[in-house]
Each structure stands twice: as structure tokens, then as C-alpha cells.
Motif scaffolding. Sequence first.
Motif, PDB file in Angstrom:
ATOM      1  N   GLY A 201       0.192  14.450  -9.946  1.00 17.70           N
ATOM      2  CA  GLY A 201      -0.958  13.716  -9.442  1.00 17.70           C
ATOM      3  C   GLY A 201      -0.475  12.731  -8.347  1.00 17.70           C
ATOM      4  O   GLY A 201       0.466  11.975  -8.570  1.00 17.70           O
ATOM      5  N   LEU A 202      -1.159  12.761  -7.205  1.00 16.62           N
ATOM      6  CA  LEU A 202      -0.750  11.928  -6.075  1.00 16.62           C
ATOM      7  C   LEU A 202      -1.957  11.149  -5.575  1.00 16.62           C
ATOM      8  O   LEU A 202      -2.986  11.739  -5.235  1.00 16.62           O
TER       9      LEU A 202
ATOM     10  N   ALA B 160      -3.411   8.252 -10.641  1.00 15.24           N
ATOM     11  CA  ALA B 160      -2.405   9.304 -10.475  1.00 15.24           C
ATOM     12  C   ALA B 160      -2.096   9.958 -11.816  1.00 15.24           C
ATOM     13  O   ALA B 160      -1.879  11.176 -11.909  1.00 15.24           O
ATOM     14  N   THR B 161      -2.049   9.130 -12.874  1.00 13.79           N
ATOM     15  CA  THR B 161      -1.770   9.676 -14.216  1.00 13.79           C
ATOM     16  C   THR B 161      -2.877  10.648 -14.649  1.00 13.79           C
ATOM     17  O   THR B 161      -2.611  11.736 -15.191  1.00 13.79           O
ATOM     18  N   MET B 162      -4.155  10.264 -14.421  1.00 17.92           N
ATOM     19  CA  MET B 162      -5.258  11.133 -14.791  1.00 17.92           C
ATOM     20  C   MET B 162      -5.270  12.405 -13.952  1.00 17.92           C
ATOM     21  O   MET B 162      -5.621  13.491 -14.460  1.00 17.92           O
ATOM     22  N   LEU B 163      -4.877  12.270 -12.673  1.00 17.85           N
ATOM     23  CA  LEU B 163      -4.826  13.464 -11.829  1.00 17.85           C
ATOM     24  C   LEU B 163      -3.825  14.462 -12.389  1.00 17.85           C
ATOM     25  O   LEU B 163      -4.062  15.685 -12.403  1.00 17.85           O
TER      26      LEU B 163
ATOM     27  N   ASN C  73       0.882  -1.186   0.000  1.00 23.82           N
ATOM     28  CA  ASN C  73       0.000   0.000   0.000  1.00 23.82           C
ATOM     29  C   ASN C  73       0.904   1.216   0.000  1.00 23.82           C
ATOM     30  O   ASN C  73       1.570   1.498   0.994  1.00 23.82           O
ATOM     31  N   MET C  74       0.946   1.960  -1.116  1.00 22.75           N
ATOM     32  CA  MET C  74       1.902   3.054  -1.272  1.00 22.75           C
ATOM     33  C   MET C  74       1.223   4.285  -1.868  1.00 22.75           C
ATOM     34  O   MET C  74       0.132   4.217  -2.435  1.00 22.75           O
ATOM     35  N   SER C  75       1.958   5.368  -1.728  1.00 21.01           N
ATOM     36  CA  SER C  75       1.553   6.613  -2.413  1.00 21.01           C
ATOM     37  C   SER C  75       2.202   6.629  -3.785  1.00 21.01           C
ATOM     38  O   SER C  75       3.415   6.376  -3.910  1.00 21.01           O
ATOM     39  N   ILE C  76       1.376   6.916  -4.831  1.00 18.85           N
ATOM     40  CA  ILE C  76       1.866   6.900  -6.217  1.00 18.85           C
ATOM     41  C   ILE C  76       1.877   8.336  -6.731  1.00 18.85           C
ATOM     42  O   ILE C  76       0.848   9.025  -6.712  1.00 18.85           O
ATOM     43  N   LEU C  77       3.063   8.732  -7.174  1.00 13.16           N
ATOM     44  CA  LEU C  77       3.226  10.121  -7.644  1.00 13.16           C
ATOM     45  C   LEU C  77       3.554  10.106  -9.126  1.00 13.16           C
ATOM     46  O   LEU C  77       4.476   9.386  -9.552  1.00 13.16           O
ATOM     47  N   ILE C  78       2.758  10.900  -9.925  1.00 16.21           N
ATOM     48  CA  ILE C  78       3.035  11.077 -11.352  1.00 16.21           C
ATOM     49  C   ILE C  78       3.408  12.544 -11.563  1.00 16.21           C
ATOM     50  O   ILE C  78       2.659  13.462 -11.209  1.00 16.21           O
ATOM     51  N   PHE C  79       4.612  12.720 -12.135  1.00 23.58           N
ATOM     52  CA  PHE C  79       5.156  14.066 -12.374  1.00 23.58           C
ATOM     53  C   PHE C  79       5.346  14.223 -13.880  1.00 23.58           C
ATOM     54  O   PHE C  79       5.911  13.344 -14.523  1.00 23.58           O
TER      55      PHE C  79
END
Length: 922
Positions: free
Chosen positions: A764-765, A793-796, A669-675
Motif C-alpha cells: 500500500g502506497l 497505507a496499512t489499509m491499502l 510530506n512523504m510517500s508512505i509504503l506498507i509492505f
Amino acid sequence: MKKSIAALLLVLLLLGAAGTYLGLNRESFTLWPFHKSMPFDGLSKAISDGHNNLFVIDNAKKTIHKLNGEGVLQYSITSETGKNGEVYRFNDMAVDDLGYLYTIRTLLDPYGIAVKAEQIVRYTPDGQFDRSLFSQEYNDAQTQRYRLGSLRNVQVRDGMVYFFNDEVQQLTLYQTPIGKEQISEPKSVYTIKLPPNKFVAEADGFKPGEIYYSTRSGEIYRAFGDGHSELVYPVPGLDRTRRNFPESMHLDNQGRLIFIDFNNKMISRLDPAQPFLIEGLVTEEKAKANGIELAFDATASSIAQDGSLIIVESAQINRRLPDGTITPSMVEALYSQPARTHSFIHWSVALAALILVLYAIKLFFINLLQRRLPLMMKQVLILVPVIAVSMILLSTVIYESFSKKMEEETFSELVLLAKNGQNLVDGDKLESLASPLDYNGATYQSFRKKIQSVFENNASDDNQGFYKAVYKYENGIIYRVLEDDDGMHMFNPFQQTPENQQVVLEGKPATGQWQDFSGEWRYAIAPIFNSAGKIVGVFETSKNLDGILKHRQTVLQSIIRNIALISVGLLIVLVVMTYVLLSSIRKLRNSVGEIAKGNWDTVVTINTRDEVSDLGDSVNTMAARIRDYITKVENFSQSYYRFVPQQFLRFLNKESILEVELGDQVEKNMSILIFNIRGFYLLSKKLTPEENFNFVNSFLSRFGPYVRKHQGLMNKYLGAGFMALFPNQADEALLACIEMRKELDIYNSHRAKVGYSPLDFGIGLHKGPLRLGIIGEQQRLEGNVISDGVNVATMLEKMTEPLGASILITDNVVQSLQQPAAFQYRNLGLIQVEGVKEPLQLFDVYQGDPDTIRVLKEKTRPLFEQAVTYYQVGRFYDAREAFLMVIKQNRQDKAAQLYFYICDEYFQHGTTAEWNGTLSVS
């Protein structure tokens, strides 16, 4: 290890208990539990009591056994050894009605020849030592006795214990009362004056006029109250040339004399009232008629209370009943069932103790040697037993070789001494000795003095312990004449043996060995010639093996002592050499330990010029190569971790990339960050490929460290951006986003200085479950993440621009924050994200935005979130007015503008049937 120590302590405790038990019951070792009986061996006397119990002196006068009427062993009394090696022997015994046993216990020198002391000793009915009643010592040549002391015939009569004391010129009778309590010192009650030149052999009786004694010259006398004596046997006129010496003399219940005549091989009975009539009670012929074989060699007898005659030979006991019948031979004592059971238990305990000893050795050596111990201690623990066993074997070999040589030398010495008998014994004088009447006469004394002058004037241990004997050869028969045994009498015939026949018939010395009550003997015999050259006698010299063993033990002790000293010396030298050698090894160990700790510049310096020094040089060479190898490995590792993050391997529980296999995966269970950089496509068209690479690398190297700073994992690069994972708290992931947004302002200021247009990006996070693992095929592997959260995350990130946000996060992130008040964000409401079935609660994080934007968003946040609430419940007019007020204060608020237009649309025209309070963003 603690279990092994506890087991060893338990084993030692059990061994202590077993040792105590075995020590207290050590006499049980004499009984083998599978034997039902004990054969007699070396019997010398037997008596019985009123309960038909039988008491026998067995084992060459070393042991007394008590047997019940069925022949079952009740107890055994074993003689002791003196403090200086002297030996005790039982010469006579009597028993009272209470079961107390009275014995004459004689103390002989270590060679079993000279008498040192005598005692009258009492034992309890269960065979335990009770007390000594009378003691007498023989310390000078005047009182010297051989094998038999001066005490004679202990007997129990009329509540008294009687015994005789041969005082050379007189015979004294002592008595003491019987009782369980302390009894008084024995006192003299009667003294008999011996006839001139007569010496006592045996005595019996306790009343004056009914006391009889035999002499060494072969007579029997009766003693009267006034102290004078009267000859009873042989009466005048009896031919003494027959040499029928009376031995083992006793009085029967009717006052008749019973004795053994070895010359005639018969047990005779003599009534003093009819001295001319001698009755043959037991003869060879009568014994054979009853199916009994009697050898009449060392035979003894006693009178039982029922009047029967107990006949004892070396290995059998018979009884002549009053009717003349001779009972079958008793040749053994039966063991009782309790004794056999006790012996079985005793031997079982001994066997268990042996197993425990072996187990203790195993625990001590194997477990101890498996521990980390100094090499020197291990060598000592191993070498000490090896050296000890080796030295024991060496001592045994040396001792056996020496014993064999010593035995050969003993026989040679005995032969020389036996040959010298011709010079000590005059053959013509020996011929003049005709009967026991010559005992202690002038010729007898001359022989004794000459022999003593040679054998007894030298105090050297090597010349002590010799047994001497002179025999007369006459008419084909060998007669005893003089011996170091006061129990033997003159002119008793000596049995024929191949050795003595060789001497008397061929005139050649002979050697041999025999065993009697006093031990095992080595002997040599040689002929004695008269002046005419005729063989008239035999001279014997012999030595008790106990004496030889004593000398051997002295030598063995010397060998053991010297070998022990040599062993200790060798061990000391070994320890010193080991210490010296180990000093180099310790130095090598310390240096290698430093190298093992990572001190690769450590140099081993050993100057012993041996294999250890060569090993030190090899270690230095090895360390240099290891240094080079580790440098390469570290460089490779650093490079390798650039491609495969170390955190990725830890998530998969792998130590290195070598352990990774296709299909390895784990759920987290992790936080996924898309930059992602906005407008990168248009920007890249203005740049060459090389400039594109340089720009991307420069840009990512500027923002990537913020991910690692907050324990994030750079999972993959996405051209103009990247995907990162944060396994820890969502706060860390959000802080990384905010700091990267702040860094963007600094980065754009630098670009402005060189004339470059500013850049912008979106983040997006989202936080949720994901599966992280290895995908691909055997020849090409790649770490990847499979999760719906990646798509979210990607859509965010894509929605950041139309919503006027730099950082968009989901409700999952907000709920996971440990300190939500530490962040600045506003609720954007439920937004339908493309590709996601259910609408998401999104939040605009503006904490990292430029101050102008951040301040306005913070100022309008309550009004904005109120307007979102109006929208979600369908109050479009109120929502439109609220969003309008937000826009008037912050004309750049794209999210407010989007909501305003949609609210106006829904207010003017109404909503569609599918509307559910969410905001759709295209």
C-alpha cells in the motif's frame, strides 16, 4: 578583514594629511595653546619703527620678534643651522618705513666662537626671508673674528640702507637704496682711515662730520669728509684710570652721543659740542626711583623715532621717555588670539595624529597577527619592534653613562687647561695692563699668541671649540682683559661669583657652568700669580655644550650604528635559526595535515633530536591510537546506522545520535509504503522460531535494498513486512514497489526449485503529511512516525488481496508523479476504506505483475475504467455488462468480479440510502 584593510588605508591617508599639515605649520609647536604670553629670555637688542612696533632680538640672538604697540606678537624669525652644524646669530637690525627688516646675520662655527661669515639680510613686512644684500666670509687667520664679525650698525636713513664694515685699518660705510623691487649691490660711499693702533668697536651716523665710532681702547672719534678723525671722548685731561668704557653707542635725533658706562653703571649722554659735560640719563638710583631694577650687565640701548631711549637687559625692556620717566618693564610678548587658536588646532591635529598612529599600529599588528601568517613573519613583526626598543633603551643607557663620564672628563680637562694658564700668561706682565689703551698692545699680543699656540694649532675635533679668557684681579674687582669675544671690551668689570671668589681669595681652581647668547658652557678657572706669588688674575677655559653635544652625537651615532649592526646580525641569526627550527615544524605540520585528511598510515619522521622530534614521536603514537579509535567508531557507526537510519537524523537536523533528545520532531510530506507478506501467519506455524527468524531476515534482505536504492528510508519492520518512507519524488517510491514486485517472481522461482511453495505480498502506497520524531521516555527513545497516512497505507496493503492487486496507490500518489505516463496502472474508482471517513480514489499498479496478468489488465483497462464510471453514476446495468466483458477476457480480475456482483445486486434490488457511488471492500 577587508574592512580592517580599508580602515588601515583610511588611517594612513588621514595620517598623511595630518603629517603634511603639521609639517607646513611646524613652527606652531613652539606655542603651547594654553599659554597667553612668552617670557623674554636672552634679549640683546630692541628697536622700534614709526608705527610703534617693537622689534627685539631674543633667545640668545637666535630669534627676532615683532610686537605691536600693545606688545602682541606679530611674527618670529628663527635663526637657522648651517649644513655643517654652524649656527646663525642676529647681531643687529634696522627697519624701514615700509616694514622691511634689515639684519646683520652672523654665521659662527659649531662651537659658537669663531665667525665664519656675515650677511646683511632683508625680511618682508610679514617676516619672510626676502634676500641677502651683502655677504662676507672669514676663511683665514688674518681675518679671524670671534663671535662678532666686521659688519656694524645697519641703519635706515633718507631712503637708504647704511652699514659699516670694519676693515681693520679703516672703516668703510656702505649704502644701498630701499625698494620693493630688486635692489642694487651695496656700494662704498665713505672710507675712514683709523688712527694708529686703534680698532673699531661700534659706529653710528651716515654723513661725514656726523659719523662717530668708538674704539676697542675706549675712545670715541668723529670722522670728517676728508677721512681724518677727531677725538671726542675722552678729552685730554680726563682720568682714564676710571676705565669708563663707552658701549652700545648711538646718536640721538639731536646728534648727541648716548652710550653705556658699565663701570659707573649708568647710561650717559654726551654732546660733542660740550665734550666735558657728560649727562647721566639713566642710573641705578634713577631707575629705582621709577620702581625699576637695572642690573647693568649685558645691557644694550637704542634710540626710538620718538626720541625715547629703549633699554634692553637679558629679560626685560624699558623705555626712558623724553621727560626722564622710565616705563615699567616689559618682560613678555603676548600671543594673539588667532595664533593661540591656530596653535590649539595644530596641537589637536598632532594629538589626533598620535591617536591615529596608535590605532594604525593596533590595526596592523592585532589584525595582521590574527590572520594566518607564517610563524617566521609573526616573529619578525614582534621581535623587530622589541629588539628596536631594547636597542634604543640600551643606546640610551650607554649614551647617558658615556655622557656623564664625558662631562666629568671635560671638567677634568678644563681644570688642567685652566691651571696651565699660569704658564701662558705672565702675571707680572698682566699687572702692567692698566686700561683699555693697552688693547692689542705688545703684552696683549704676546698673551694671545701663546694661548693660540696651545689651543688653535691642533686640528683635532677634541681640541676645538675652547673658549679662553684672561681676567685681571685688582683691588677686589675682576676685570676682563682678553677673551674669544670681539664684543667684549677690556676692563669691563666681571660679576662676582662663588667660583671666581674661590679662585681669587683661596687660590683654588673652580668649575661651573653658565648660559649666554651663544649657548650653554662648561668652564674651569684657575689663578694667575705674579713673581711674588700674589694672585693677580684668572685664566678661564670653557667649552660650549653644543660642541660637547656634537661630540656626543658623533659617539651616539657610532653607538647606534654599532648596535644597529649587532641588532641586524642578531635578527639574521634569529631568522636563520627560526627557519631551521621551522623546517622540522613544517615537516610535522605536513605530516599532521596528511593525517587530518584521513591518511592514517602517515608516519612523521623528524631526526632533529629535540622537542620537535619528541613531538613527532608523540604524533605517531597519537595517530596509531586515532586509527584504532576511528576503526571502532566507524564500526560502531555502521552498526548504529542499522538501527537508526542516517536519513532519519538528517530529517531532524541532527549530526549524530548524541544530539537526539526526547520530543525532537519535524513535519514532512512523504510517500508512505506498507509492505506485508500474505498468509505469513499460516506459514510461520509450519516453521520453528529459528526458521521464522531466518526466513524473515532472508526475505527482507532480498526486498529491503530496493527501498534504499530509491532514496527510501526503512522506518520499521512489521514482522512479515516493513514500513518505508520516501522523502523525494513519488516516482521513486512507485519504482521501488514495482521492482520489488518483479523481484518476487524471481524469488518464487528460486523457492520452487527447492520445493517451497510460492509467496505473495501486498503493498500500500500513500503520500501525505506526517510528523516524524522521537517518542518514548528518558531511558528509552525510539524514532516514530505519527500520521493518518500510515493508517491509509496499512489499509491499502490489506485491500490488495480482495481487489486482486499487488500494489495499491492513492490519488495523492498519482497526482505527485512527475512522469505518470511511465507507469502502468488503472483507476479502481472511489473505494470506502475501513477506518477512513472519506472514500479514496485508488489505483491498481500492475506494471510489476507477471506478464499474463499485466497484459490482460492493460488490455481491459479502458473497458474497466468505463465500467467504473458507469457504476459511480448509478448505471448499474451498463456497468454490469461492461464488467462482464472484462471478466470474459480476464477471469482472474478480482476487482471486476467484485464490481460485477455489486452491480447485479444494485440492479436487482436497488441501492441503500447511504450509497454515494463508492465501493465498499470488506
